[in-house]
Design a protein around this motif. Sequence first.
Motif, PDB file in Angstrom:
ATOM      1  N   ARG A  47     -44.459 116.464 -46.268  1.00  0.00           N
ATOM      2  CA  ARG A  47     -45.607 115.621 -46.671  1.00  0.00           C
ATOM      3  C   ARG A  47     -46.173 116.082 -48.011  1.00  0.00           C
ATOM      4  O   ARG A  47     -46.476 115.289 -48.895  1.00  0.00           O
ATOM      5  CB  ARG A  47     -46.716 115.723 -45.626  1.00  0.00           C
ATOM      6  N   ARG A  48     -46.315 117.415 -48.129  1.00  0.00           N
ATOM      7  CA  ARG A  48     -46.903 117.991 -49.335  1.00  0.00           C
ATOM      8  C   ARG A  48     -46.043 117.677 -50.570  1.00  0.00           C
ATOM      9  O   ARG A  48     -46.563 117.273 -51.614  1.00  0.00           O
ATOM     10  CB  ARG A  48     -46.982 119.506 -49.134  1.00  0.00           C
ATOM     11  N   VAL A  49     -44.736 117.857 -50.429  1.00  0.00           N
ATOM     12  CA  VAL A  49     -43.861 117.638 -51.585  1.00  0.00           C
ATOM     13  C   VAL A  49     -43.802 116.152 -51.958  1.00  0.00           C
ATOM     14  O   VAL A  49     -43.742 115.807 -53.141  1.00  0.00           O
ATOM     15  CB  VAL A  49     -42.456 118.236 -51.321  1.00  0.00           C
ATOM     16  N   ARG A  91     -44.580 108.605 -36.600  1.00  0.00           N
ATOM     17  CA  ARG A  91     -45.883 108.939 -37.190  1.00  0.00           C
ATOM     18  C   ARG A  91     -46.007 108.547 -38.652  1.00  0.00           C
ATOM     19  O   ARG A  91     -47.085 108.208 -39.126  1.00  0.00           O
ATOM     20  CB  ARG A  91     -46.090 110.462 -37.126  1.00  0.00           C
ATOM     21  N   GLU A  92     -44.896 108.663 -39.380  1.00  0.00           N
ATOM     22  CA  GLU A  92     -45.011 108.600 -40.848  1.00  0.00           C
ATOM     23  C   GLU A  92     -44.729 107.238 -41.469  1.00  0.00           C
ATOM     24  O   GLU A  92     -45.186 106.986 -42.586  1.00  0.00           O
ATOM     25  CB  GLU A  92     -44.084 109.639 -41.499  1.00  0.00           C
ATOM     26  N   ASN A  94     -45.725 104.123 -41.170  1.00  0.00           N
ATOM     27  CA  ASN A  94     -46.871 103.329 -41.637  1.00  0.00           C
ATOM     28  C   ASN A  94     -47.595 104.001 -42.803  1.00  0.00           C
ATOM     29  O   ASN A  94     -48.024 103.351 -43.752  1.00  0.00           O
ATOM     30  CB  ASN A  94     -47.851 103.066 -40.499  1.00  0.00           C
ATOM     31  N   LYS A  95     -47.703 105.346 -42.701  1.00  0.00           N
ATOM     32  CA  LYS A  95     -48.392 106.084 -43.777  1.00  0.00           C
ATOM     33  C   LYS A  95     -47.605 105.985 -45.083  1.00  0.00           C
ATOM     34  O   LYS A  95     -48.184 105.786 -46.158  1.00  0.00           O
ATOM     35  CB  LYS A  95     -48.518 107.573 -43.392  1.00  0.00           C
ATOM     36  N   LEU A  96     -46.291 106.111 -44.983  1.00  0.00           N
ATOM     37  CA  LEU A  96     -45.463 106.002 -46.190  1.00  0.00           C
ATOM     38  C   LEU A  96     -45.624 104.611 -46.792  1.00  0.00           C
ATOM     39  O   LEU A  96     -45.764 104.450 -48.011  1.00  0.00           O
ATOM     40  CB  LEU A  96     -43.986 106.262 -45.863  1.00  0.00           C
ATOM     41  N   ASP A  97     -45.621 103.618 -45.922  1.00  0.00           N
ATOM     42  CA  ASP A  97     -45.748 102.234 -46.373  1.00  0.00           C
ATOM     43  C   ASP A  97     -47.076 102.040 -47.113  1.00  0.00           C
ATOM     44  O   ASP A  97     -47.114 101.457 -48.202  1.00  0.00           O
ATOM     45  CB  ASP A  97     -45.639 101.309 -45.151  1.00  0.00           C
ATOM     46  N   LYS A  98     -48.147 102.583 -46.522  1.00  0.00           N
ATOM     47  CA  LYS A  98     -49.469 102.449 -47.161  1.00  0.00           C
ATOM     48  C   LYS A  98     -49.506 103.140 -48.514  1.00  0.00           C
ATOM     49  O   LYS A  98     -50.241 102.743 -49.415  1.00  0.00           O
ATOM     50  CB  LYS A  98     -50.551 103.045 -46.257  1.00  0.00           C
ATOM     51  N   SER A  99     -48.738 104.222 -48.642  1.00  0.00           N
ATOM     52  CA  SER A  99     -48.701 104.949 -49.923  1.00  0.00           C
ATOM     53  C   SER A  99     -47.705 104.325 -50.895  1.00  0.00           C
ATOM     54  O   SER A  99     -47.369 104.923 -51.926  1.00  0.00           O
ATOM     55  CB  SER A  99     -48.321 106.406 -49.702  1.00  0.00           C
ATOM     56  N   GLY A 123     -37.793 101.372 -40.526  1.00  0.00           N
ATOM     57  CA  GLY A 123     -38.506 102.054 -41.621  1.00  0.00           C
ATOM     58  C   GLY A 123     -38.023 101.584 -42.982  1.00  0.00           C
ATOM     59  O   GLY A 123     -38.829 101.372 -43.903  1.00  0.00           O
ATOM     60  N   GLU A 124     -36.722 101.393 -43.096  1.00  0.00           N
ATOM     61  CA  GLU A 124     -36.164 100.953 -44.384  1.00  0.00           C
ATOM     62  C   GLU A 124     -36.608  99.524 -44.714  1.00  0.00           C
ATOM     63  O   GLU A 124     -36.976  99.228 -45.850  1.00  0.00           O
ATOM     64  CB  GLU A 124     -34.631 101.013 -44.334  1.00  0.00           C
ATOM     65  N   ILE A 125     -36.568  98.670 -43.686  1.00  0.00           N
ATOM     66  CA  ILE A 125     -36.936  97.264 -43.919  1.00  0.00           C
ATOM     67  C   ILE A 125     -38.423  97.142 -44.249  1.00  0.00           C
ATOM     68  O   ILE A 125     -38.804  96.487 -45.215  1.00  0.00           O
ATOM     69  CB  ILE A 125     -36.537  96.385 -42.703  1.00  0.00           C
ATOM     70  N   GLN A 126     -39.238  97.850 -43.466  1.00  0.00           N
ATOM     71  CA  GLN A 126     -40.696  97.769 -43.675  1.00  0.00           C
ATOM     72  C   GLN A 126     -41.108  98.222 -45.079  1.00  0.00           C
ATOM     73  O   GLN A 126     -42.065  97.700 -45.648  1.00  0.00           O
ATOM     74  CB  GLN A 126     -41.409  98.626 -42.611  1.00  0.00           C
TER      75      GLN A 126
END
Length: 253
Positions: A47-49, A91-92, A94-99, A123-126
Amino acid sequence: MTTESKSPHANQQPKHIAIIMDGNGRWAQKRYMPRVVGHRAGVKSVRRVVECCVKDGVEVLTLFAFSSENWRRPEAEVNLLMSLFMVSLQREINKLDKSNIRLRFIGDRSAFSESLQHKMAEGEIQTQSNTALTLVIAVNYGGRWDMCQAFNHIVDDMLSGSLEKQKITEPLVSEYLSMADLPDPDLFIRTGGEQRISNFLLWQLAYTEMYFTTTLWPDFDQNAFEDAIKSFKGRERRFGHTSEQVLNKTVTL
Ligand code: IPE
Ligand code: IPE
Ligand code: MG
């Protein structure tokens, strides 16, 4: 004065960074804890990187999460890694998508459970139209596997008549590899102290700058990331030319 300003031929920011995230097990063992604790701490480092890359305007980040050789580990560790992978995706995504991050996977997915394959595709499609960073996760990936699957597809196309032998050039081979649409990595980082490629990207690392650190992956923080970038920026990439050619800008790299 930074390394960057010292060097008259300093590099730009790397566009593509590829990382072998190694040392999770040792990080946990040093604390007398089971290896899985290290893998969980490793997810935080990811997450940090990712945040550092977005902030720095890096275009592509490729992370080696599970190699084609990692199936050789004890069954219990492989199972734990698979469930950690599933939980992290849940977990991630949706967060990745928002970012605004685009998620991609490379590797032979056929070995994974149906539910994991489904989640990866979802995940790839979203995230497919996101533009802040392309995050490539290498799972059940091997550089030799990548080249083999490319050669197989090349042979298929030759046998079907859609490809002629004379057309087989380096750029064409690149087109059949897993990251055909992405630039080759500019900077390779391996944490954990080992100085080897471990069957990660083989073709694509031909002219990548290599950076090895003894920092264990869970300890790889923003400072450690900046050290790697600083090292990269202080290097002169010549791609076969002489230093004078590069300095006088008589060649395009
Ligand atoms: C890297 O850490 C993560 C994976 C290979 C999945 P390791 O698990 O290899 O950690 P060390 O090298 O044993 O410390
Ligand atoms: C490489 O790490 C693979 C990943 C980080 C996913 P390993 O820890 O498996 O590498 P070797 O086998 O020690 O070279
Ligand atoms: Mg290791």
